[in-house]
Every structure is written in C-alpha cells, then in structure tokens.
Design a protein around this motif. Structure first.
Motif, short mmCIF file in Angstrom:
data_model
loop_
_atom_site.label_atom_id
_atom_site.label_comp_id
_atom_site.label_asym_id
_atom_site.label_seq_id
_atom_site.Cartn_x
_atom_site.Cartn_y
_atom_site.Cartn_z
N ASP A 232 -8.21 -1.58 8.38
CA ASP A 232 -8.32 -1.52 6.91
C ASP A 232 -8.78 -2.91 6.48
N SER B 175 -11.69 -3.84 1.37
CA SER B 175 -10.87 -3.23 0.33
C SER B 175 -10.92 -3.92 -1.04
N HIS C 161 -10.21 0.42 1.90
CA HIS C 161 -9.16 0.93 1.00
C HIS C 161 -9.47 0.47 -0.42
N1 ARG Z 1 -7.41 -3.69 -3.01
C1 ARG Z 1 -6.35 -4.54 -2.56
C2 ARG Z 1 -6.50 -5.93 -3.14
O1 ARG Z 1 -7.60 -6.34 -3.48
C3 ARG Z 1 -6.31 -4.67 -1.06
C4 ARG Z 1 -5.94 -3.42 -0.32
C5 ARG Z 1 -5.55 -3.69 1.07
N2 ARG Z 1 -5.20 -2.52 1.81
C6 ARG Z 1 -4.06 -1.83 1.70
N3 ARG Z 1 -3.91 -0.75 2.40
N4 ARG Z 1 -3.10 -2.22 0.88
O2 ARG Z 1 -5.51 -6.62 -3.25
#
Ligand code: ARG
Length: 711
Positions: free
Chosen positions: A129, A132, A169
């Motif tokens: 992952d 994201s 993600h």
């Molecule tokens: N979108 C989130 C951020 O920018 C990170 C996600 C990371 N992945 C997860 N499975 N929590 O903080």
C-alpha cells in the motif's frame, strides 16, 4: 546466481547439525559479511551462543563446526580460521568466485544476471500500500517518499519472485467531499455566469483578503456570496439544469484541473468557517449536508456521486503524470481507494462488537476489547497485565475509534476493512466472521486478496494508528493462516523532507512544495549543469540538443529520487539541490556517470579488436586484490536485494551500488583494462566491466532509474 549468504548459511547449518546434533538443529548460523576484508569475506558468529548452551568452550565448538564442514562447503570456501573468542572467518575460494561469475548468463532483455527467483514454496502474495494521496490535494513533497520508497519495495519483492499486489489507497471518502463538491458547484455556477476560468482561486484570494481586512469587509464579502448563492440555487434548484451538465462537460473538456479542485476545497472550508454564526450561514449550503447526501443511496445521490467521481478522475490524472515522470509503476488498476471499502464498513463495526465483546489476545499478548464509550464504538488495547497499551496525553487509556457517536465511520474503520480484504481469501485463507453482513459484503468483493504480507508505506506521524490497528487485526485472528503461520502486517514508516532551515520543506510563498514543481526545478537545474559542461571547451562532449534534454531529464529526476532513497527512511533529511546534483558522493549523478563510464570503457575495449571472439567464453581471472574485491561485491547483489525485501530499506541497495561503483573505480585505477597486454586478462577485465555495468543497471532499475549509455 544464488545468494552467497544463503548458501553459506545452509552449509554451516548443516555442519553445525552434524557436529553438535539436536542442540544445533534449527539454530541460526549467524553469518554476516565481514567488516574487515583481512578477516575473510563472511563471519559465522554462532559458536559463542552454542557453547554457552552446551557448556563448552566457544573455540572448541567453533573447531568442531569447522572440522565437520563437508566437501561441498569446501568447494565454496577455504578451510576457515577461528578468531578471537570463537568467530569463524569464512573466505570464498578464488575459483568459486570465478566460476560463479563465469556462470552468469549473457545479458537478456529483462536482465537478472542469472539471479534466481524464490523457490515456489517460498513465494508469497504481498500487498504493498503506497503513495495513497488524497483527492483534491495535489501531491506535495510529503508524498514523494511514500511513493518512491513503496515503488522500490514493490519492485524488489517482484524481482525476488513474489506476487506483488500494489494498492493505491486513495483518500476518496469522508466529510471533505462535501466541501470538494460544493466547490465544484460554485465553479459550475461561475462558469454559467460567464466568469473566466480559475474562479475558485480568485474567490479564495478574495475571501482571504476580506478576512485580513477586518470583520466589516468580511461580512460584506459573505453577504455578497450569500446573495449570489441564493440566486444561483434558485436558478438550478435540482442541479440538473446547470450543475450536472457542467459535471459531464468536465469529462470531455478540461474545465477544472486539480489546482481548481483543491482551491475549491480550501475556499469552501474557509467560507464555512467564516460564515458560521453570521446571518449568512443559512444561505450557504452546509458541506456536511452535501456529504450526507452521498449516503442516501442509489439514484438520490447520483449527482453528488458523479461530482465525486469526477474529482477523483481529475486527481488521478495529475497523480499519474507525476508517477510517469518519477518512473513509478502505479496505474489506475492499482487504485483501491477508501471508497472501495464502503460496503464493508458497517459490517466491520458489527464484527468488532460481536467478536471483541470479550477480550481477545494477539500472538504477542496484547489484548483487545470493543466497547461503546460516550456513544462512540471504540477498541481498547491492553498489555497482558491489563494496563492500557496506549495512553492519551492525560495518561487515560487511548482507544482506537471505529464509529463516531453520530454513526460516521473513521480512517481506522476503513483500514480494518482494508486489512480484512487484503488478508482474506475465499480458498487460501477463509476468515471466520461473526457478522453475516460482513461475510456477505466481503464475498461480494471477491473474497479478498489472500496476502501473506501486507506492507503499508506511510509517514511516521501515523505510527500510532498502525500499531493500534495492527494489534486489533491480530487480536481478531485475521492474520492467522490456515497452516498455523501468521501473516505479516508491516508499517514502513519514513521521516520528513526538510528545507535548509530544518523545517518542513516549503516554497518561498510558504505553501508546501508541490511535487510537480519540484521535479520541474530538478530537470532545469540538471540541464543548466549539462549546458555549463558543454560550454567548457575542455569538458565538452558534443551532445545534441536532444541528448542534453534527455540527460537533464534522467539526471534531474534521478537526483531527487536517489537523494531520498539513499537515506535511511526512518530519519528526516534535508533537501539540498547542491548535494543531490553533486557529481561526487552517493548521488544519482555519480552513479549515472559511473555507469556511462563503465559502458564506454567496455565499448572501447570491444571495439579495439584486441579481444577476439565471444567475450562470454573467456574465463574470469581474479589475480589482483582489486579484481577480487569487485568480484565479491558482484556476487553479493542477490543477497542485497533479499535484504531490501526483508528490511524494506531501499537505502541498503543504494549503499551497495555506491560501494560497487567505488570498488570498480579502485579496480580501474589499479588494473589496466584497455592497456592490458595479456589478451586473456584483458577479456576477463572487460567482463568485469560488463558485469559491473549490468549490476548497476539492475540495481538502479529497482530504484526506478534507467541509466543512460552515454552522458
Ligand atoms: N491517504 C492517507 C494520507 O495521505 C494515507 C493512506 C495510507 N494507507 C492506509 N491504508 N492507511 O495520510
């Protein structure tokens, strides 16, 4: 080519078992590369521990092990020496190093230098992952690390032969969407009124200056917006006349880009905050209501969902551009945003309540219980002695929240759903669930990915979140494999990118630096560097315009990536153009020049006509120490890649490559290649050049950097 370290470990383990019987069966032989070449190439440190256990003298145990090494082991290493309290120094035989290098097949399309993949029985399904980003926010430098560290890890694991499933993600769910959609609505109405593009940026600027000018100016501004919004709303009360057609047009015409969407989000955020408690709040739509609209279901939400989808598309378009420039392998196929898990969320809460209504323990003894606290559904984690595993600032137990008192789910709820989806598999890893609802929803999503290992590449500030969420998943037993093993959940944490002032890297205007701008600047600076060399009569290489631009592109992007990847990811680092573009030191320009230089030596050698026939048929001859030192390092590429897969530290690979290039330079200084008188030795040395270049190319490739043949 097999990892030497693993071969040595197997040989020594075998000797240990034969020499010491049960006591040594399954004991780690503790083989590590020697720190000092005078003591051999590797060291075995197991004798001390075994001696203690057996009540014997360590040197005696070491001798027993050495004497029991079989012939097969002794074709690999010289008869070992024992040093100090019982260290066994292992030195590879020259002929073993030579024949191993000789056996490397010629360069192929996707060259692996003959490095084998893991045994099929060891092959894992690994979810990585990474990257994201969040919808409606352009990627800033903070996303650089997660994106390129994750990509290197994914490439290294793939190279080892594992089945890697990349998961982006994307943050595409949650209350901020109300704001994003409202922003888009304002943009649609402005376009309808005939205002020029970039309306949202202007509106944000106007609001900010009105606020700065004092409360009167602010109220005047709010009034104007309220009146206009009311009129806009009356002109298109259902959204079907103006808003929806505008949304459809966004797909075909570039009406909005990510900067607009981001400005819209910031605008509505500020507008809502400033209007709260004023008479104008009533005339402005509440973003929370808009967000809620997405939960009415089916056709009622169609417009909001369409807006959301378009915001996602616009965000991904921009992210994909950055990924391509960075040489990152993520595509739209890898996007499994937060919204993907929406169908699992209420089931997850139900499951937690049913499954953790009494304590359950994770393998490390941490126990979890789910309770409703002030209306919110919480998971409390405790140490085996019952004391809280996590505490708030006041020392009170700190729970992980999975449902707010208003029924809304949270970041952790989505991550719980994601972990279930990633770990479970209809056939290979069915997970017994108490919640029928959750089981059905999971089945609808295909039953899950069945990962043996799930790697989350996310910055250090989320450390606590991952600890709590992993502990909960483990306590639920979701990591327990049918064969009794445990699936691994790993948080690959990383520090921040700092500016020269040691604070978070920002642009001069104080905003966090956008990744795309940073990459532009890197390429510009690299280009200036190449041009300055080209304008120097002594150094000029005579590159064409096109070559200059392509070199600048490669060097600039590689410099930014390499400067990041070569740092131990756990620490913060200071972003410095000077350092990352330097031609000396552990930098991309140094590595790229080293590669191009070796390639040019090789080409000259082959073209000189002094070596005849097929080079790959001439044997490697390691006569000089510098040749041996280089050759040994070449043999260590497989175990270095394995170490990256284990430790998930890309810096381990960078250190290796830097050291390899350094050893090549020492070799080249002390061993004439092009001037070598002995044709056989010259051929051997050219082969070392070729193998070094291939190793550098392979290693840089795992960092997502493709080196240039000429620069
Ligand atoms: N979108 C989130 C951020 O920018 C990170 C996600 C990371 N992945 C997860 N499975 N929590 O903080």
């Amino acid at each position: 080519m097999k990892p030497i370290l693993a071969q040595l470990s197997a040989a020594v383990s075998d000797a240990m078992r034969r020499a010491l019987g049960d006591a040594a069966t399954g004991v780690d032989p503790l083989i590590a590369p020697a720190k000092d070449a005078r003591f051999g190439d590797y060291q075995c440190n197991a004798a001390m521990g075994l001696a203690k256990q057996l009540g014997k003298k360590p040197r005696e145990v070491a001798e027993q092990i050495v004497d029991t090494l079989d012939d097969a082991a002794l074709t690999m290493i010289e008869k070992p020496e024992i040093a100090g309290p019982g260290f066994i120094n292992l030195r590879l035989r020259r002929d073993f190093v030579e024949t191993t290098l000789d056996a490397i097949p010629p360069a192929a399309e996707a060259d692996r230098l003959g490095i084998e993949t893991v045994d099929p029985s060891q092959r894992q399904t690994v979810v990585v992952d990474y990257s994201s980003p969040n919808v409606a926010k352009s990627m800033h430098v903070g996303h650089l690390r997660g994106t390129i560290i994750g990509d290197t890890i994914a490439r290294a694991l793939t190279f080892e032969g594992h089945e890697v499933i990349r998961q982006n993600h994307l943050g595409d769910w949650g209350t901020q969407f109300g704001m994003v959609i409202l922003g888009m609505w304002h943009a649609a109405m402005a376009a309808h009124r005939g205002e020029p593009p970039k309306y949202l940026q202007r509106a944000l600027g106007e609001l900010r200056s009105a606020v700065a000018a004092g409360s009167e100016a602010k109220l005047a501004y709010l009034k104007q917006v309220a009146v206009r919004s009311r009129a806009d709303y009356d002109a298109d009360p259902t959204g079907t006349q103006i808003f929806e057609p505008f949304l459809h047009d966004c797909r075909t015409k570039s009406l909005l880009d990510l900067n607009d969407i981001e400005a819209g989000y910031l605008y509505i955020n500020a507008l809502t905050k400033e209007a709260a408690g004023t008479p104008y709040a009533a005339d402005l739509k509440d973003p929370k209501d808009v967000a809620k609209m997405m939960q009415r279901g089916a056709a009622d939400d169609a417009q909001e969902r369409l807006a959301r989808e378009i915001a996602i598309e616009i965000t991904l378009r921009e992210c994909n551009r950055v990924y391509r420039r960075l040489g990152v392998q993520l595509t739209d196929q890898d996007v499994r945003g937060e919204s993907f898990y929406e169908p699992l969320l209420s089931g997850v809460v139900e499951e937690l309540r049913a499954s953790l209504h009494e304590y359950k323990s994770a393998p490390d003894g941490t126990r979890a219980i789910c309770r409703v606290d002030q209306g919110a559904v919480c998971v409390f984690l405790e140490k085996p002695d019952g004391s809280p595993a996590y505490k708030g600032p006041q020392g009170d137990p700190l729970p992980m929240l999975v449902q707010k008192s208003d029924g809304a789910s949270l970041y952790a709820t989505t991550d719980m759903a994601g972990a279930l989806y990633r770990l479970a598999h209809a056939v290979r890893h069915p997970i017994q669930l108490r919640s029928e609802k959750l089981a059905t929803a999971l089945k609808k999503l295909g039953g899950g990915l069945g990962a043996h290992r799930v790697i989350y590449v996310v910055g250090a500030p989320q450390k606590l979140h991952f600890e709590m969420f992993f502990a909960t998943v483990r306590a639920l037993g979701w990591t327990r494999q049918p064969d009794g093993g445990e699936a691994r959940l790993e948080h690959v944490s990383f520090g921040s990118v700092l500016g020269e002032d040691r604070k978070m890297l920002r642009t001069r205007s104080g905003e966090s630096a956008k990744l795309a701008d940073l990459l532009d600047e890197a390429v510009e600076r690299a280009e200036a560097q190449v041009r300055s060399t080209e304008s120097d009569a002594d150094k000029r290489r005579g590159f064409s315009e096109e070559e200059i631009r392509s070199i600048a592109q490669t060097v600039g992007i590689a410099a930014v990536k390499y400067a990041d990847l070569c740092q131990n990811r756990n620490t913060d680092y200071v972003f410095s153009w000077e350092k990352m573009l330097a031609l000396q030191g552990n930098t991309a320009p140094y590595m790229l020049y080293a590669y191009a230089r070796i390639r040019s030596i090789y080409r000259k050698g082959v073209e000189s006509g002094q070596v005849s026939g097929d080079l790959s048929r001439s044997a490697i001859r390691l006569e000089h120490n510098a040749e041996r030192a280089l050759a040994l390092r070449l043999l260590q590429l497989p175990e270095t890649i394995d170490a990256v897969g284990d430790t998930l530290l890309p810096s381990v690979l960078c250190e290796y490559l830097y050291d390899l290039a350094g050893r090549f330079m020492s070799f080249y200084e002390s061993c004439p290649v092009l001037q070598c008188e002995d044709a056989g030795l010259m051929a051997s040395r050219l082969r070392l050049c070729e193998l070094t270049a291939r190793a550098l190319k392979l290693g840089l490739g795992l960092l997502g950097i493709s080196p240039l043949e000429r620069m």
